[in-house]
Design a protein around this motif. Sequence first.
Motif, PDB file in Angstrom:
ATOM      1  N   SER A  91       0.876  -1.373  -0.116  1.00 30.61           N
ATOM      2  CA  SER A  91       0.001   0.271   0.043  1.00 30.61           C
ATOM      3  C   SER A  91       0.922   1.218  -0.124  1.00 30.61           C
ATOM      4  O   SER A  91       0.471   2.296  -0.480  1.00 30.61           O
ATOM      5  CB  SER A  91      -0.811  -0.120   1.212  1.00 30.61           C
ATOM      6  N   PRO A  92       1.967   1.468   0.813  1.00 30.82           N
ATOM      7  CA  PRO A  92       2.791   2.680   0.731  1.00 30.82           C
ATOM      8  C   PRO A  92       3.511   2.723  -0.778  1.00 30.82           C
ATOM      9  O   PRO A  92       3.228   3.881  -1.312  1.00 30.82           O
ATOM     10  CB  PRO A  92       4.093   2.407   1.558  1.00 30.82           C
ATOM     11  N   LEU A  93       3.671   1.556  -1.459  1.00 30.29           N
ATOM     12  CA  LEU A  93       4.286   1.844  -2.616  1.00 30.29           C
ATOM     13  C   LEU A  93       3.030   2.263  -3.977  1.00 30.29           C
ATOM     14  O   LEU A  93       3.332   3.079  -4.724  1.00 30.29           O
ATOM     15  CB  LEU A  93       4.696   0.456  -3.324  1.00 30.29           C
ATOM     16  N   ALA A  95       0.939   6.301  -7.092  1.00 30.14           N
ATOM     17  CA  ALA A  95      -0.212   7.104  -7.526  1.00 30.14           C
ATOM     18  C   ALA A  95       0.120   8.542  -7.555  1.00 30.14           C
ATOM     19  O   ALA A  95      -0.256   9.360  -8.507  1.00 30.14           O
ATOM     20  CB  ALA A  95      -1.368   6.785  -6.567  1.00 30.14           C
ATOM     21  N   LEU A  96       0.870   9.069  -6.813  1.00 29.92           N
ATOM     22  CA  LEU A  96       1.255  10.451  -6.606  1.00 29.92           C
ATOM     23  C   LEU A  96       2.161  10.655  -7.829  1.00 29.92           C
ATOM     24  O   LEU A  96       2.145  11.725  -8.343  1.00 29.92           O
ATOM     25  CB  LEU A  96       2.000  10.676  -5.225  1.00 29.92           C
ATOM     26  N   VAL A 149      -9.545  -5.363 -16.257  1.00 29.35           N
ATOM     27  CA  VAL A 149      -8.254  -5.545 -15.726  1.00 29.35           C
ATOM     28  C   VAL A 149      -7.851  -4.183 -15.242  1.00 29.35           C
ATOM     29  O   VAL A 149      -8.143  -3.218 -16.152  1.00 29.35           O
ATOM     30  CB  VAL A 149      -7.334  -6.260 -16.915  1.00 29.35           C
ATOM     31  N   TYR A 150      -7.013  -4.295 -13.975  1.00 28.50           N
ATOM     32  CA  TYR A 150      -6.566  -3.117 -13.467  1.00 28.50           C
ATOM     33  C   TYR A 150      -5.223  -2.725 -13.344  1.00 28.50           C
ATOM     34  O   TYR A 150      -4.461  -3.664 -13.425  1.00 28.50           O
ATOM     35  CB  TYR A 150      -7.001  -2.859 -12.144  1.00 28.50           C
ATOM     36  N   LYS A 151      -4.735  -1.652 -13.807  1.00 25.52           N
ATOM     37  CA  LYS A 151      -3.283  -1.328 -14.259  1.00 25.52           C
ATOM     38  C   LYS A 151      -2.999   0.129 -13.695  1.00 25.52           C
ATOM     39  O   LYS A 151      -4.130   0.923 -13.839  1.00 25.52           O
ATOM     40  CB  LYS A 151      -2.711  -1.684 -15.472  1.00 25.52           C
ATOM     41  N   PHE A 152      -1.777   0.421 -13.084  1.00 25.16           N
ATOM     42  CA  PHE A 152      -1.350   1.754 -13.068  1.00 25.16           C
ATOM     43  C   PHE A 152      -1.372   2.275 -14.350  1.00 25.16           C
ATOM     44  O   PHE A 152      -0.475   1.708 -15.378  1.00 25.16           O
ATOM     45  CB  PHE A 152       0.007   1.967 -12.440  1.00 25.16           C
ATOM     46  N   ARG A 153      -2.044   3.443 -14.888  1.00 31.12           N
ATOM     47  CA  ARG A 153      -1.972   4.337 -15.925  1.00 31.12           C
ATOM     48  C   ARG A 153      -0.628   4.635 -16.177  1.00 31.12           C
ATOM     49  O   ARG A 153       0.181   5.278 -15.737  1.00 31.12           O
ATOM     50  CB  ARG A 153      -2.711   5.459 -16.081  1.00 31.12           C
ATOM     51  N   SER A 154      -0.139   4.098 -17.292  1.00 28.76           N
ATOM     52  CA  SER A 154       1.365   4.374 -17.807  1.00 28.76           C
ATOM     53  C   SER A 154       1.321   4.956 -19.296  1.00 28.76           C
ATOM     54  O   SER A 154       2.344   5.492 -19.809  1.00 28.76           O
ATOM     55  CB  SER A 154       2.220   2.759 -18.011  1.00 28.76           C
ATOM     56  N   MET A 155       0.243   5.195 -19.839  1.00 29.03           N
ATOM     57  CA  MET A 155       0.111   5.737 -21.176  1.00 29.03           C
ATOM     58  C   MET A 155      -0.676   7.135 -21.053  1.00 29.03           C
ATOM     59  O   MET A 155      -1.503   7.212 -20.256  1.00 29.03           O
ATOM     60  CB  MET A 155      -0.475   4.891 -22.173  1.00 29.03           C
TER      61      MET A 155
END
Length: 199
Positions: free
Chosen positions: A18-20, A25-26, A52-58
Amino acid sequence: MIRIFDFFFSFLGLILLSPLFLLIALLIKISSSGPVLYKQARIGLNGLNFNVYKFRSMRLNSDKLGLITVGGRDPRVTPIGYYLRKYKLDELPQLINVLTGDMSLVGPRPEVKKYVDLYTKEQRKVLSIRPGITDWASIYYRDENVILGQSADPEKDYIEKVMPDKLNYNFIYIENYGPVEYFKIIFSTLWHIVVPVMK
């Protein structure tokens, strides 16, 4: 049994990481406009749709320009997104998919409908188990973007060469499905992908 492992490890992972998650996110919000998470419809167990979920990279709406990311520096990828992809950190939110049961930690990577529609009857057997975050194909094709970046026609080569080969690797897991193969792939993933990142 594997579903129990999935639930336990994904729940534990979401707490410990969660800290990562907050840090990533920041960085995403600071580096580009748009949501932190990216969701995309994929085909899962028994051919059912799920997000499916991902951190947005684009950058926003980049998927409308093509579903395949090519090369080490695809211009659609954000500066922070490059590193998220390089170190596979963009995949971490899929722990949510594992927790809810849409995915497993180990299993064939879920594809978009466009490519699943091209599967032969035999290849569609890959939909008989939950898709996963990692599998043998993910390990052997960990540099897939770079490989396709060297192609004159990435879409054609993905459909005719890469995708069939990845499906063959998927069937290795399906044919040996069970806790032993499950943990073998997890440890192999840590060895080939996670450990090199930490060096």
